[in-house]
Write a protein that holds these residues in place. Sequence first.
Motif, short mmCIF file in Angstrom:
data_model
loop_
_atom_site.label_atom_id
_atom_site.label_comp_id
_atom_site.label_asym_id
_atom_site.label_seq_id
_atom_site.Cartn_x
_atom_site.Cartn_y
_atom_site.Cartn_z
N VAL A 245 0.84 -1.20 0.00
CA VAL A 245 0.00 0.00 0.00
C VAL A 245 0.87 1.25 0.00
O VAL A 245 0.57 2.23 -0.70
CB VAL A 245 -0.94 -0.01 1.22
CG1 VAL A 245 -1.77 1.26 1.27
CG2 VAL A 245 -1.85 -1.23 1.18
N GLU A 246 1.95 1.22 0.76
CA GLU A 246 2.87 2.35 0.77
C GLU A 246 3.51 2.53 -0.60
O GLU A 246 3.72 3.66 -1.07
CB GLU A 246 3.94 2.14 1.84
CG GLU A 246 5.01 3.23 1.90
CD GLU A 246 4.44 4.60 2.20
OE1 GLU A 246 5.08 5.60 1.83
OE2 GLU A 246 3.35 4.67 2.79
N GLY A 247 3.81 1.40 -1.26
CA GLY A 247 4.34 1.49 -2.62
C GLY A 247 3.35 2.12 -3.58
O GLY A 247 3.72 2.93 -4.44
N ILE A 248 2.07 1.74 -3.44
CA ILE A 248 1.03 2.33 -4.28
C ILE A 248 0.91 3.83 -4.00
O ILE A 248 0.81 4.65 -4.92
CB ILE A 248 -0.31 1.61 -4.03
CG1 ILE A 248 -0.23 0.16 -4.50
CG2 ILE A 248 -1.45 2.33 -4.74
CD1 ILE A 248 -1.45 -0.66 -4.14
N ARG A 249 0.94 4.19 -2.73
CA ARG A 249 0.82 5.61 -2.37
C ARG A 249 1.98 6.42 -2.92
O ARG A 249 1.81 7.52 -3.48
CB ARG A 249 0.76 5.76 -0.85
CG ARG A 249 0.49 7.19 -0.39
CD ARG A 249 1.10 7.44 0.98
NE ARG A 249 2.53 7.31 0.95
CZ ARG A 249 3.35 8.27 0.49
NH1 ARG A 249 2.86 9.39 -0.01
NH2 ARG A 249 4.66 8.08 0.51
N ALA A 250 3.20 5.87 -2.77
CA ALA A 250 4.38 6.59 -3.25
C ALA A 250 4.34 6.77 -4.76
O ALA A 250 4.67 7.84 -5.29
CB ALA A 250 5.65 5.84 -2.82
N GLU A 251 3.93 5.72 -5.46
CA GLU A 251 3.86 5.82 -6.92
C GLU A 251 2.78 6.80 -7.36
O GLU A 251 2.97 7.56 -8.32
CB GLU A 251 3.60 4.44 -7.53
CG GLU A 251 3.65 4.39 -9.04
CD GLU A 251 5.01 4.77 -9.61
OE1 GLU A 251 5.06 5.23 -10.77
OE2 GLU A 251 6.02 4.62 -8.88
N ALA B 106 1.82 9.39 -5.67
CA ALA B 106 2.35 10.72 -5.41
C ALA B 106 3.32 11.13 -6.52
O ALA B 106 3.33 12.28 -6.96
CB ALA B 106 3.05 10.74 -4.05
N ALA B 107 4.14 10.17 -6.98
CA ALA B 107 5.08 10.47 -8.05
C ALA B 107 4.34 10.77 -9.36
O ALA B 107 4.73 11.67 -10.12
CB ALA B 107 6.04 9.30 -8.25
N ILE B 108 3.27 10.02 -9.62
CA ILE B 108 2.47 10.27 -10.83
C ILE B 108 1.84 11.65 -10.76
O ILE B 108 1.81 12.40 -11.74
CB ILE B 108 1.41 9.17 -10.99
CG1 ILE B 108 2.07 7.83 -11.30
CG2 ILE B 108 0.42 9.54 -12.09
CD1 ILE B 108 1.11 6.66 -11.31
N THR B 109 1.32 12.00 -9.59
CA THR B 109 0.71 13.32 -9.43
C THR B 109 1.73 14.43 -9.64
O THR B 109 1.45 15.45 -10.28
CB THR B 109 0.08 13.44 -8.04
OG1 THR B 109 -0.88 12.40 -7.86
CG2 THR B 109 -0.60 14.79 -7.86
N ALA B 110 2.95 14.23 -9.10
CA ALA B 110 3.98 15.26 -9.23
C ALA B 110 4.48 15.39 -10.66
O ALA B 110 4.73 16.48 -11.15
CB ALA B 110 5.14 14.94 -8.29
N SER B 111 4.62 14.24 -11.35
CA SER B 111 5.17 14.27 -12.70
C SER B 111 4.10 14.46 -13.77
O SER B 111 4.43 14.78 -14.92
CB SER B 111 5.92 12.96 -12.98
OG SER B 111 5.03 11.85 -12.95
N GLU B 112 2.82 14.25 -13.41
CA GLU B 112 1.71 14.33 -14.37
C GLU B 112 1.89 13.35 -15.53
O GLU B 112 1.39 13.58 -16.64
CB GLU B 112 1.54 15.75 -14.90
CG GLU B 112 1.21 16.77 -13.82
CD GLU B 112 0.98 18.16 -14.39
OE1 GLU B 112 1.14 18.32 -15.61
OE2 GLU B 112 0.63 19.06 -13.61
N ASP B 113 2.62 12.27 -15.26
CA ASP B 113 2.83 11.23 -16.28
C ASP B 113 1.84 10.11 -16.04
O ASP B 113 2.07 9.23 -15.20
CB ASP B 113 4.26 10.71 -16.19
CG ASP B 113 4.57 9.68 -17.28
OD1 ASP B 113 3.68 9.46 -18.15
OD2 ASP B 113 5.66 9.09 -17.25
N LEU B 114 0.74 10.12 -16.79
CA LEU B 114 -0.31 9.12 -16.59
C LEU B 114 0.01 7.78 -17.22
O LEU B 114 -0.78 6.84 -17.10
CB LEU B 114 -1.63 9.65 -17.15
CG LEU B 114 -2.19 10.90 -16.45
CD1 LEU B 114 -3.46 11.37 -17.13
CD2 LEU B 114 -2.47 10.60 -14.98
N SER B 115 1.15 7.68 -17.88
CA SER B 115 1.53 6.39 -18.46
C SER B 115 2.15 5.46 -17.42
O SER B 115 2.29 4.26 -17.66
CB SER B 115 2.53 6.60 -19.61
OG SER B 115 3.73 7.18 -19.13
#
Length: 491
Positions: free
Chosen positions: A216-222, A224-233
């Motif tokens: 779950v922490e891995g999902i949350r971290a990823e 957060a990274a997707i949100t920061a990078s705006e990379d939906l791929s």
Amino acid sequence: MRRRLGSVRARATLAATLVVAVALVVAGAAVLFALRSSLIGQADTEADSVARNAASALANGFAYDDLGLPDGDENPVEVLDRKGKAVAVGEDVEGMSVSARDSARLNSVDNDDAGDTDEGAADEEDPLGAGDIADETWYGEGTATVEGETGDYRFAGVDLVTQGGVPLTVYAGAPLSAEHDAVDTALTTMLIGLPLLLVTVSGVTYFVTRRALRPVEGIRAEMAAITASEDLSRRVPEPATHDEVARLARTTNETLAALEASVERQRAFVADASHELRSPIASLRTQLEVGAAHPELLDVEGAVEDTVRLQRLAADLLLLARLDAGERPSDAHFDLAAFVREEVAQRGGDRIAVSVEAKSAEAGSTGEESVEVAGSRGQLARVLGNLLDNAQRHTRSSVTVTVRRAGQHAVVEVADDGSGVPDGERERVFERFVRLDEARTRDDGGAGLGLSIARDVAARHGGSLTVREAPTGGALFELRLPLAQRLTSGA
């Protein structure tokens, strides 16, 4: 501290520790109660055996000095007459508390008469005969002093009548020191072991919870990274398990995929819309600039056509934007057959006349089946108009509209006798800004939004729009809509 307790690990650990603590306290209390009850039962049995042995000897005529009473430090014994006077005591027994004897009688299961020790009661006739021993035994707790030391004992009292007719009561005690020692030892062990066990439970729970929530922490971290990078791929890691966390990861990735597709579709839509708007605006601007410089060369008709085309394109784009935003159609009820007739009758300037084959439930058409639907008349009119415009562009000599009922659906079919739609293009034709005939001009073929709008409106109405080959060899577009649900009241 509040932040730490806000984590799932901390709450799970605290909850598990509290539950185990309560369970251990309850279990420990039950164990101590059972241990004490068992030891008291053993003491009762021991005291009863000593008391009855002495009572049996007295009932059989033994003299007080010949009873052979046990040592006082093991089992203090005292024999009383009905006036409460000691007639015989065990060795080294210096005294037994009166409360012990009173307690024994108060705990009797049958003490209606046996508990009376006053003179009146002593004069009453004893229910036991000479040489008899009472079946009942009275139990109680008290103290006894042996060789100068006072201790706690469990006492048993037995009534008897000697062969000479003298009523007596034998009290014998069993020490409770073993019971006290066992209970104290068990209590001490629990007080030491309970904290250690709770610490162990807390540590194990925290470790297991942390390990379980690591994905779950891995999902949350990823995320957060997707949100920061705006990379939906990007996608969140999916654990190789089949539990709730794995399902959460798969659902999250499905949501990301749908969101990525939506964003890509929006980007493509904006790019295509910008491109499609650029052409009529540029053409209109060119004509106006030429007209401003050379009024005699102004193509008014061309400017009007470009303006109309621009207006239609803007209307199509606005409608698509509303559909993408989730606009829900109205729920007006109307007869689809009559609606189609009205819309076809209002069309002007069609290259080929449109024939309508429909059944209606209007007045004067008795015996015909109603084809009533619910939805937005304006949006469905747009669908029908787009289908007819498409048919007019491709037909050779005929355009036919058929309205019928098929089970719980209303069906509208628009057929032409043109070249039709190839099998491999029958889904692509509904994509936005797609024109199968790239050679035709935008002026003749439009922007490629009509069929896309028609399918989106059909989907918003709970229906579908498909294309297949018509009997005449051209294209047949089939619009299916759910029939309106009528509410009927009972008689």
